[in-house]
Design an enzyme around this catalytic site. Structure first.
Site, mmCIF file in Angstrom:
data_model
loop_
_atom_site.group_PDB
_atom_site.id
_atom_site.type_symbol
_atom_site.label_atom_id
_atom_site.label_comp_id
_atom_site.label_asym_id
_atom_site.label_seq_id
_atom_site.Cartn_x
_atom_site.Cartn_y
_atom_site.Cartn_z
ATOM 1 C CD GLU A 1 -4.439 6.176 3.302
ATOM 2 O OE1 GLU A 1 -4.710 6.917 4.272
ATOM 3 O OE2 GLU A 1 -3.753 5.151 3.391
ATOM 4 C CD GLU B 1 -2.945 0.739 2.447
ATOM 5 O OE1 GLU B 1 -3.432 1.716 3.039
ATOM 6 O OE2 GLU B 1 -3.215 -0.442 2.750
ATOM 7 C CG HIS C 1 -7.456 3.666 4.175
ATOM 8 N ND1 HIS C 1 -7.502 4.497 5.271
ATOM 9 C CD2 HIS C 1 -6.225 3.091 4.181
ATOM 10 C CE1 HIS C 1 -6.340 4.436 5.910
ATOM 11 N NE2 HIS C 1 -5.546 3.599 5.280
#
Length: 267
Positions: free
Chosen positions: A172, A146, A222
């Site tokens: 995110e 990520e 997220h």
């Protein structure tokens, strides 16, 4: 005055974004609008007498969670302990926040092979650093890596890192729906991670789900936070395929977080 419970939050969301467009497509203004949108969807559900998850098309009554651990400063021994703990609690999907290959390897070796391991490195590397780091982690069989590069919306660099063979997750910190489109159109991610509290609320995440479906990209919202944002994310996850789990911060509180509500850590 008539009230369309399904459409009104979306209409008001667009009107609000138009009104505040001069303040930018992300940052505090968008975070505030996200909160308003979440509240409007909740009110729409109450007005219609329908739970929000049903309004979003949910077919399941509960969702599985995955444990999202805090950082343990890349100490292999320190990382192994909480990994053991959350696995013992029943979690079969676990996310680390470490950047060291040794710490990640220690976590992988502490778990049965069938447990999924994800790693959020929080944008630490240039592409020159990220590509070899990702290649080094390939043997760990990560479900995803990520936000490996800085800045997080450098789509071209993410695309290059993705060629290492490790699935890449991001989203995110996307700059609105336009940023989400860039992730998708550039082929930068395998897993798209919209954040309901940053992107524009439930309305924005619904649009993300439609766009991602067109591009064949998996959506896993997220959610490293508590409060209304966590509850809204849980309801959104319920409307996604059964393979999508809710991110649950791997932190224990002495007292209940929600009065009248209970979120169970289900692995």
């Amino acid at each position: 005055m008539s009230f369309d419970a399904a459409a009104q939050p979306e209409v008001l969301n667009v009107a609000a974004q138009r009104a505040f467009h001069s303040y930018g497509s992300t940052g505090p203004t968008m975070y505030a609008l996200s909160a308003v949108d979440i509240a409007l969807w909740n009110l729409a559900g109450q007005a219609a007498g329908v739970p929000l998850c049903r309004m979003l098309g949910a077919s399941r009554a509960c969702v599985d969670g995955y444990a999202s651990l805090v950082s343990y400063d890349n100490d292999p021994a320190e990382v192994a302990r909480p990994v053991h703990r959350v696995h013992a609690e029943g979690f079969t999907q676990i996310k680390l926040h470490e950047t060291s290959a040794d710490a990640i390897r220690a976590a992988r070796e502490a778990l049965p092979a069938e447990v999924e391991l994800m790693v959020d490195v929080n944008c630490p590397w240039s592409v020159e650093e990220a590509a070899p780091q990702a290649a080094r982690l390939h043997s760990q069989g990560l479900a995803w890596l990520e936000e490996p590069v800085w800045p997080p919306d450098d789509y071209a660099r993410l695309t290059r890192v993705r060629r290492s063979g490790v699935p890449i997750a991001a989203g995110e910190n996307a700059a609105g729906i336009a940023g989400i489109r860039q992730y998708l159109e550039s082929g930068a991610v395998d897993v798209l991670q919209p954040r309901v509290t940053k992107l524009g609320g439930v309305t924005a995440v619904r649009e993300v789900m439609t766009l991602a479906n067109r591009h064949g990209v998996r959506v896993v919202p997220h959610c490293f936070f508590y409060g209304p944002g966590l509850l809204a994310t849980a309801l959104i996850v319920a409307s996604l395929p059964d393979t999508v789990a809710l991110e649950m911060p791997g932190v224990h509180f002495e007292a209940a977080t929600y009065e009248g509500h209970e979120l169970e850590n289900r692995g």
